[in-house]
Design an enzyme around this catalytic site. Structure first.
Site, PDB file in Angstrom:
ATOM      1  N   ASP A 212       0.829  -1.195   0.000  1.00  0.00           N
ATOM      2  CA  ASP A 212       0.000   0.000   0.000  1.00  0.00           C
ATOM      3  C   ASP A 212       0.870   1.255   0.000  1.00  0.00           C
ATOM      4  OD1 ASP A 212      -2.735   1.278   0.594  1.00  0.00           O
ATOM      5  OD2 ASP A 212      -1.524   2.049   2.255  1.00  0.00           O
ATOM      6  N   GLU A 248       1.621  -0.396  -4.904  1.00  0.00           N
ATOM      7  CA  GLU A 248       0.607   0.572  -5.289  1.00  0.00           C
ATOM      8  C   GLU A 248       1.267   1.928  -5.533  1.00  0.00           C
ATOM      9  OE1 GLU A 248      -3.157   3.248  -4.017  1.00  0.00           O
ATOM     10  OE2 GLU A 248      -1.459   2.876  -2.689  1.00  0.00           O
TER      11      GLU A 248
HETATM   12  C1  QV4 Z   1      -8.293  13.979   6.934  1.00  0.00           C
HETATM   13  C2  QV4 Z   1      -7.828  15.066   5.967  1.00  0.00           C
HETATM   14  C3  QV4 Z   1      -6.390  15.392   6.236  1.00  0.00           C
HETATM   15  C4  QV4 Z   1      -6.279  15.848   7.663  1.00  0.00           C
HETATM   16  C5  QV4 Z   1      -6.807  14.767   8.596  1.00  0.00           C
HETATM   17  C6  QV4 Z   1      -6.810  15.263  10.027  1.00  0.00           C
HETATM   18  O1  QV4 Z   1      -7.947  14.588   4.615  1.00  0.00           O
HETATM   19  O2  QV4 Z   1      -5.934  16.413   5.345  1.00  0.00           O
HETATM   20  O3  QV4 Z   1      -4.946  16.120   7.954  1.00  0.00           O
HETATM   21  O4  QV4 Z   1      -8.124  14.364   8.247  1.00  0.00           O
HETATM   22  O5  QV4 Z   1      -6.955  14.191  10.879  1.00  0.00           O
HETATM   23  C7  QV4 Z   1      -8.976   8.895   5.925  1.00  0.00           C
HETATM   24  C8  QV4 Z   1      -9.913  10.023   5.565  1.00  0.00           C
HETATM   25  C9  QV4 Z   1      -9.138  11.326   5.449  1.00  0.00           C
HETATM   26  C10 QV4 Z   1      -8.409  11.596   6.762  1.00  0.00           C
HETATM   27  C11 QV4 Z   1      -7.486  10.420   7.028  1.00  0.00           C
HETATM   28  C12 QV4 Z   1      -6.757  10.545   8.332  1.00  0.00           C
HETATM   29  O6  QV4 Z   1     -10.579   9.749   4.368  1.00  0.00           O
HETATM   30  O7  QV4 Z   1     -10.053  12.370   5.156  1.00  0.00           O
HETATM   31  O8  QV4 Z   1      -7.622  12.768   6.642  1.00  0.00           O
HETATM   32  O9  QV4 Z   1      -8.258   9.187   7.083  1.00  0.00           O
HETATM   33  O10 QV4 Z   1      -7.641  10.518   9.391  1.00  0.00           O
HETATM   34  C13 QV4 Z   1      -7.668   5.125   2.521  1.00  0.00           C
HETATM   35  C14 QV4 Z   1      -8.674   6.191   2.086  1.00  0.00           C
HETATM   36  C15 QV4 Z   1      -8.368   7.518   2.717  1.00  0.00           C
HETATM   37  C16 QV4 Z   1      -8.282   7.349   4.221  1.00  0.00           C
HETATM   38  C17 QV4 Z   1      -7.127   6.385   4.482  1.00  0.00           C
HETATM   39  C18 QV4 Z   1      -6.858   6.159   5.956  1.00  0.00           C
HETATM   40  O11 QV4 Z   1      -8.649   6.307   0.686  1.00  0.00           O
HETATM   41  O12 QV4 Z   1      -9.433   8.425   2.425  1.00  0.00           O
HETATM   42  O13 QV4 Z   1      -8.069   8.606   4.852  1.00  0.00           O
HETATM   43  O14 QV4 Z   1      -7.478   5.123   3.918  1.00  0.00           O
HETATM   44  O15 QV4 Z   1      -7.987   5.714   6.608  1.00  0.00           O
HETATM   45  C19 QV4 Z   1      -3.120   8.649  -2.925  1.00  0.00           C
HETATM   46  C20 QV4 Z   1      -2.004   7.721  -2.517  1.00  0.00           C
HETATM   47  C21 QV4 Z   1      -2.424   6.261  -2.536  1.00  0.00           C
HETATM   48  C22 QV4 Z   1      -3.751   6.046  -1.805  1.00  0.00           C
HETATM   49  C23 QV4 Z   1      -4.782   6.970  -2.421  1.00  0.00           C
HETATM   50  C24 QV4 Z   1      -6.130   6.868  -1.758  1.00  0.00           C
HETATM   51  O16 QV4 Z   1      -0.874   7.898  -3.331  1.00  0.00           O
HETATM   52  O17 QV4 Z   1      -1.409   5.506  -1.930  1.00  0.00           O
HETATM   53  O18 QV4 Z   1      -4.355   8.331  -2.308  1.00  0.00           O
HETATM   54  N1  QV4 Z   1      -4.172   4.654  -1.836  1.00  0.00           N
HETATM   55  C25 QV4 Z   1      -3.868   3.738  -0.714  1.00  0.00           C
HETATM   56  C26 QV4 Z   1      -5.029   2.840  -0.388  1.00  0.00           C
HETATM   57  C27 QV4 Z   1      -6.131   3.648   0.226  1.00  0.00           C
HETATM   58  C28 QV4 Z   1      -5.662   4.188   1.554  1.00  0.00           C
HETATM   59  C29 QV4 Z   1      -4.248   4.544   1.583  1.00  0.00           C
HETATM   60  C30 QV4 Z   1      -3.425   4.385   0.499  1.00  0.00           C
HETATM   61  C31 QV4 Z   1      -3.677   4.933   2.860  1.00  0.00           C
HETATM   62  O19 QV4 Z   1      -5.453   2.143  -1.522  1.00  0.00           O
HETATM   63  O20 QV4 Z   1      -7.317   2.899   0.394  1.00  0.00           O
HETATM   64  O21 QV4 Z   1      -6.431   5.375   1.882  1.00  0.00           O
HETATM   65  O22 QV4 Z   1      -3.295   3.724   3.497  1.00  0.00           O
HETATM   66  O23 QV4 Z   1      -3.312   8.617  -4.318  1.00  0.00           O
END
Ligand code: QV4
Ligand code: CA
Length: 512
Positions: A212, A248
């Protein structure tokens, strides 16, 4: 000595691109958010018998429980420890799943979250899937243990501590992705903890890892971890087998980091694949199916032998990650089946099929405000089991795209034509195309608004074949359309523009 070293080094490198699939199988399915006990049963009752090669499972390690919103799917991307303990089940259930799936030749690929722990705003307490404590303010994760020394806070230079500019490779790797506490992967200690977690999974019998957020890790740090991995468990894999690594990295071009930087570690996700295929099948931006003639590297995709492909994934089916509106999903089922059918028929890439749960979309200004909704769950927050209906579809809100006849049969098609090159390409210059895979299979699409009636060279031996889209071969008959291939290899195909599924596929194992 030199030779030995060479063998050792080449062995270490080459196998990380190798799927470890059984030689007669070609595709894995992502059983997104499924419980381990349901996956074990699915391997035995469906995936094994239908030629699926593997399952990508949701992150098995302990994560933060998020209740606002109520248990989103994405809480599993916020690790608290490496204990195998999640909504999908405990370590005993995980072990039982791996054993039972491996025993029927369906291998397990783990989604490994090693770039970060939970979000900075997680607070402190024991609200985690195994009850381990944490304190995000102090960067304290005692169940690993990690402390403030193990994170990148000192290294990141942005005012917020989060990634602010994807044009800056240092930020992307050393700062926090949406506030997720970023691990200091250059540290021996951190590398050791991560390698120990992955090696535990290897000893249990898993066959590889989705890494990831790989874009957010330095390729050299990933290499330092993967080079510490043990060979796969010889109870199921040939001795010397290495874990498949697929990283990824979302690279649609135009950013500081490119997918090719990661080729030294293993395969890389090709996100252009689903985004472009969606445009073609939807006929957006002037795209036509006839342009698929040089699909693959000819479209600017990465090297075939490094590429990991899919029509949609758990992020972009709901607007997370990358790809945008063109991504095809089960919501557009008719187009989706064509897209998945094309992917599984075409030789490019290592293929993954998506299997989802249903949720109600609600668009506000083009964004689905329900994009967070977690798996079907009981009132206590536990994940609902996957029930199987009499017609072999799934109940309890599980979509089970992998059980749709058209998709399941195309997984079998891909197994049947494995190793054959693309042959006998035909198109009408528009949205009708056809191609073969040597003398093993042939597929034809009509994505026009007019009917199709063509006679084409299939490359197949003469005989009567069952179309595996409108039906399949059962015993000595076809349940759907029948196609007759002449002694010269030609066959007549008629596809109405209003057909439920406007494509036909025939292959050597569906011959009467
Ligand atoms: C939010 C704000 C931040 C702020 C924070 C304050 O966005 O700016 O600082 O609150 O606490 C969730 C929420 C998100 C939140 C974050 C932290 O959606 O709003 O931040 O938690 O609390 C998944 C989801 C994300 C989720 C994350 C962790 O998609 O929305 O965030 O899990 O729970 C990029 C990357 C790529 C990524 C992709 C989604 O390059 O690597 O974005 N894809 C992978 C996974 C994906 C996962 C992650 C990475 C993180 O496939 O499912 O994100 O592990 O393109
Ligand atoms: Ca990082």
């Amino acid at each position: 000595m030199k030779l030995l070293l060479l063998l050792l080094v080449s062995g270490l490198c080459s196998a990380q691109y190798n799927s470890n699939f059984r030689s007669d199988r070609t595709s894995m399915v992502h059983l997104f958010e499924w419980r381990w006990s349901d996956i074990a049963a699915e391997c035995e009752r469906y995936l094994g018998p239908n030629g699926f090669a593997g399952v990508q499972v949701s992150p098995p390690n302990e994560n933060l429980i998020i209740t606002s919103p109520n248990r989103p799917w994405w809480e599993r991307y916020q690790p608290i420890s490496y204990k195998i303990c999640s909504r999908s089940g405990n370590e005993q259930q995980f072990r039982d799943m791996v054993t039972r799936c491996n025993n029927v030749g369906v291998y397990i690929y783990v989604d490994a979250i090693i770039n970060h722990m939970c979000g900075a705003g997680g607070g402190s307490g024991t609200r985690s899937t195994c009850g381990s404590s944490y304190n995000t303010g102090n960067r304290d994760f005692p169940a690993v243990p990690y402390s403030s020394l193990d994170f990148n806070d000192g290294k990141c230079k942005t005012p917020s501590g989060d990634i602010e500019n994807y044009g800056d490779a240092y930020q992307v790797r050393d700062c926090r992705l949406v506030s997720l506490l970023d691990l200091a992967l250059e540290k021996e200690y951190v590398r050791g903890k991560i390698a120990a977690y992955l090696n535990t999974l290897i000893s249990i019998g898993v066959a590889g890892f989705r890494l990831d957020a790989s874009k957010h890790m330095w390729p050299g740090d990933i290499n330092a971890i993967t080079s510490r991995l043990n060979n796969l468990n010889t109870q199921w894999f040939p001795s010397g087998s290495r874990a498949l690594i697929f990283q990824e990295v979302i690279d649609l071009g135009g950013e500081a980091i490119s997918a090719s930087e990661y080729f030294g570690n293993g395969r890389v996700t090709e996100f252009k694949y689903g985004a472009k295929l969606g445009n073609v099948i939807r006929k957006w931006n002037g795209e036509k199916m006839s342009y698929l003639k040089n699909w693959g590297e000819g479209w600017g995709f990465m090297r075939n032998d490094r590429s990991f492909v899919f029509v949609d994934n758990h992020d972009n089916q709901r607007g997370h990650g990358a790809g945008g509106a063109s991504i095809l999903t089960f919501f557009d089922d008719r187009l989706y089946k064509m897209g998945v059918g094309f992917m599984l028929a075409h030789p490019y890439g290592l293929t993954r099929v998506m299997s989802s749960y249903r949720w109600t979309r609600s668009f506000v200004n083009g964004k689905d405000v329900n994009d967070w909704i977690g798996p079907p769950m009981n009132t206590d927050g536990s994940t609902k089991s996957v029930t199987i209906n009499a017609d072999s579809t799934c109940g309890n809100g599980w979509v089970c795209e992998h059980r749709w006849r058209q998709i399941k049969n195309m997984v079998i098609f891909r197994n049947t034509v494995n190793g054959q090159s693309l042959t006998n390409w035909w198109d009408n210059g528009g949205n009708q195309i056809a191609f073969g895979r040597g003398n093993r299979g042939f597929i034809i699409f009509n994505n026009e608004s007019s009917n199709m009636d063509v006679t084409l060279n299939t490359g197949l031996p003469a005989g009567t074949y069952c179309d595996v889209i409108s039906g399949q071969k059962e015993g000595t008959r076809c349940t759907g359309t029948q196609i007759t291939v002449s002694s010269t290899g030609s066959a007549r195909f008629t596809i109405s523009s209003s057909a439920a599924d406007p494509f036909i596929a025939i292959h050597a194992n569906a011959k009467l």
